[in-house]
Design an enzyme around this catalytic site. Structure first.
Site, PDB file in Angstrom:
ATOM      1  NE  ARG A 215      -5.549  -1.252 -33.462  1.00 25.19           N
ATOM      2  CZ  ARG A 215      -4.218  -1.341 -33.328  1.00 25.19           C
ATOM      3  NH1 ARG A 215      -3.831  -1.985 -32.500  1.00 25.19           N
ATOM      4  NH2 ARG A 215      -3.322  -0.941 -34.095  1.00 25.19           N
ATOM      5  CG  PHE A 231      -1.049  -9.214 -22.721  1.00 19.66           C
ATOM      6  CD1 PHE A 231       0.282  -9.308 -22.204  1.00 19.66           C
ATOM      7  CD2 PHE A 231      -1.724 -10.313 -22.995  1.00 19.66           C
ATOM      8  CE1 PHE A 231       0.579 -10.547 -21.341  1.00 19.66           C
ATOM      9  CE2 PHE A 231      -1.656 -11.228 -22.295  1.00 19.66           C
ATOM     10  CZ  PHE A 231      -0.429 -11.589 -21.376  1.00 19.66           C
ATOM     11  CG  ASP A 253       0.440  -3.297 -20.341  1.00 23.77           C
ATOM     12  OD1 ASP A 253       0.160  -3.602 -21.677  1.00 23.77           O
ATOM     13  OD2 ASP A 253       1.465  -3.231 -19.929  1.00 23.77           O
ATOM     14  CB  ALA A 283      -1.315 -11.404 -18.187  1.00 25.75           C
ATOM     15  CG  ASP A 300      -1.795  -8.412 -28.983  1.00 27.20           C
ATOM     16  OD1 ASP A 300      -1.197  -9.339 -29.590  1.00 27.20           O
ATOM     17  OD2 ASP A 300      -1.846  -7.076 -29.372  1.00 27.20           O
ATOM     18  CB  CYS A 340       3.258 -11.075 -32.178  1.00 26.29           C
ATOM     19  SG  CYS A 340       3.839 -10.472 -30.578  1.00 26.29           S
TER      20      CYS A 340
HETATM   21  N1  SAH Z   1      -2.330  -5.178 -27.896  1.00 23.98           N
HETATM   22  C1  SAH Z   1      -1.397  -4.307 -27.835  1.00 23.98           C
HETATM   23  C2  SAH Z   1      -0.004  -4.646 -28.137  1.00 23.98           C
HETATM   24  C3  SAH Z   1       0.547  -5.447 -26.954  1.00 23.98           C
HETATM   25  S1  SAH Z   1       1.981  -5.507 -26.676  1.00 23.98           S
HETATM   26  C4  SAH Z   1      -1.849  -3.461 -29.045  1.00 23.98           C
HETATM   27  O1  SAH Z   1      -2.805  -3.472 -29.815  1.00 23.98           O
HETATM   28  O2  SAH Z   1      -1.328  -2.363 -29.178  1.00 23.98           O
HETATM   29  C5  SAH Z   1       2.494  -6.394 -25.273  1.00 23.98           C
HETATM   30  C6  SAH Z   1       2.104  -5.745 -23.962  1.00 23.98           C
HETATM   31  O3  SAH Z   1       2.104  -6.644 -22.680  1.00 23.98           O
HETATM   32  C7  SAH Z   1       3.060  -4.694 -23.339  1.00 23.98           C
HETATM   33  O4  SAH Z   1       2.487  -3.544 -23.371  1.00 23.98           O
HETATM   34  C8  SAH Z   1       3.788  -5.056 -21.943  1.00 23.98           C
HETATM   35  O5  SAH Z   1       4.015  -4.165 -21.301  1.00 23.98           O
HETATM   36  C9  SAH Z   1       2.472  -6.147 -21.626  1.00 23.98           C
HETATM   37  N2  SAH Z   1       3.016  -7.087 -20.712  1.00 23.98           N
HETATM   38  C10 SAH Z   1       4.148  -7.726 -20.958  1.00 23.98           C
HETATM   39  N3  SAH Z   1       4.249  -8.972 -19.898  1.00 23.98           N
HETATM   40  C11 SAH Z   1       3.006  -8.708 -19.360  1.00 23.98           C
HETATM   41  C12 SAH Z   1       2.320  -9.623 -18.257  1.00 23.98           C
HETATM   42  N4  SAH Z   1       2.854 -10.615 -17.713  1.00 23.98           N
HETATM   43  N5  SAH Z   1       0.937  -9.012 -17.801  1.00 23.98           N
HETATM   44  C13 SAH Z   1       0.434  -8.101 -18.258  1.00 23.98           C
HETATM   45  N6  SAH Z   1       1.080  -7.431 -19.474  1.00 23.98           N
HETATM   46  C14 SAH Z   1       2.275  -7.693 -19.695  1.00 23.98           C
END
Ligand code: SAH
Length: 396
Positions: A215, A231, A253, A283, A300, A340
């Site tokens: 970040r 995400f 998200d 996404a 992410d 991850c």
């Molecule tokens: N970047 C964040 C962590 C991401 S965790 C940080 O730094 O804290 C992954 C996220 O992806 C979750 O919040 C989940 O709700 C979202 N997610 C899962 N599938 C998704 C999709 N198809 N489209 C958009 N978001 C999604």
């Protein structure tokens, strides 16, 4: 004495990885179990020639033993306390424990701290423990007591948030609860920026601490750029981008809760700032309609592969999502892209991203290769611990 523990005898030739200090014994490597054994029991592991190899927690499943010591020691209260003490000293050395600007860090990172099955995250006085093995779960009260001794006044509450689904099979009733103290202030600081963390309801222990340095790197690239944080979850990347002088930041998200959390966190740091907006969207859908709209994109996603057998689909997923971003990003744009998934190696992730770039036909260069920070240490004998991989790419 160590003789009191049930012995696990390995098949001939299956002792090699333990001799190289890899902490897992797979069920297929076991020749014989000499004595009674229950889920979570402490067991001693021996070679086919009766040489001692290690001591660990037993669990039915593909990883049958998680070794916590390669020495013939008894896991007493002091043994665990000493391990927690060492974990804490490492974070002290990293200058994470007593900083004004940073009061959130990972205190115990499982195998990376010689404590397989145990995660502890520290949130401004609250330690959130997550047990991923039955053996660790069974000694949680000991661990909490030792943790209080190690941290002293720094810790006001200890919350047990164990992975429920992992234990249902073993017939263990799990109740998330405070082992010490009461619900406390969920506001934490990372590099001076504020986050609201909800460890009781959030994903994992409430917050993705592992992206801290990434970040920070994003902040550096954000000046005058239009940023998409895909995400976004708690919105971390978004307000680092704002802090770095981005001209616009969009957080996306699929979860409405994540978007609420992001808005709340942005508001904490940049009240009323019109540069930010957040959207609930999928996404893959969202990335269809953004041609040349953004010149910095963060991808992410959640772990696309949780198990080895889903690896091929996961790699397809990484390829597709990255291809979308490459197709849409403005010329001269920068892509921060992550995986991850523990089962996706650095090499495999890179291949998937490169295939995505080739589909989009863009000229792409790697500026940085990222991983998890020092409070998520990787045990050199346990390469699986390197679960977070990231690339910063310059897209012509
Ligand atoms: N970047 C964040 C962590 C991401 S965790 C940080 O730094 O804290 C992954 C996220 O992806 C979750 O919040 C989940 O709700 C979202 N997610 C899962 N599938 C998704 C999709 N198809 N489209 C958009 N978001 C999604």
């Amino acid at each position: 004495m160590i003789e009191q523990y049930t012995r696990i005898i390995l098949k001939s030739g299956k002792d090699q990885s333990l001799r190289r200090f890899h902490p897992w014994v797979f069920s297929g490597a076991i020749k014989k179990i000499k004595g009674p054994v229950n889920e979570g029991d402490v067991v001693a592991v021996y070679s086919n020639h009766d040489e001692f190899l290690g001591i660990g927690h037993y669990q039915g499943g593909s990883i049958a033993v998680r070794v916590f010591s390669f020495e013939e020691v008894e896991p007493t209260y002091d043994f665990w306390k000493n391990k927690l003490q060492k974990a804490f000293e490492l974070r002290q050395m990293l200058e994470l424990t007593d900083s004004e600007d940073n009061n959130v860090f990972r205190l115990v990172h499982a195998e990376g701290d010689g404590l397989p099955g145990l995660i502890i995250d520290f949130y401004n006085g609250t330690a959130v423990m997550q047990m991923h093995s039955i053996g660790m779960y069974l000694i949680k009260d000991q661990l909490a007591k030792a943790l209080k001794e190690v941290l002293g006044d720094r810790v006001i509450a200890i919350y047990d948030k164990s992975e429920k689904k992992l234990f249902s099979k073993a017939g263990i009733e799990i109740q998330d609860e405070y082992l010490l103290g009461k619900p406390a202030n969920g506001e934490v600081k990372e590099y001076g920026l504020k986050f609201k963390v909800n460890w009781e309801e959030g994903q994992k222990t409430g917050f993705f601490i592992d992206q801290r340095e990434n970040r920070k790197l994003l902040e550096h690239y954000s000046k005058d750029r239009s940023v998409l944080n895909m995400f976004c979850y708690t919105g971390g990347f978004s307000f680092y981008a704002m802090n770095g002088g981005a001209k616009l930041v969009h957080s996306v998200d699929a979860s409405g809760k994540a978007i609420d959390l992001t808005r709340e966190n942005v508001e904490l740091n940049f009240p009323g700032d019109k540069r930010h907006d957040a959207f609930v969207a999928d996404a893959f859908e969202y990335l269809k309609e953004i041609k040349d709209k953004y010149d910095l994109i963060v991808l992410d996603p959640p772990a696309f592969a949780k198990h080895r057998h889903s690896l091929p689909q996961a790699l397809q997923g990484y390829k597709r999502i990255n291809a979308r971003a490459f197709e849409q990003i403005k010329p001269g744009g920068i892509l921060f892209t992550y995986s991850c998934s523990q089962v996706v190696s650095k090499e495999k992730f890179r291949e998937a991203v490169f295939s995505g770039a080739a589909i989009a036909g863009r000229n792409v260069r790697i500026l940085h290769q990222m991983t998890q920070p020092g409070d998520h240490p990787i045990n050199i004998y346990h390469p699986e611990g390197e679960y977070l991989k990231g690339l910063v790419l310059y897209v012509e």
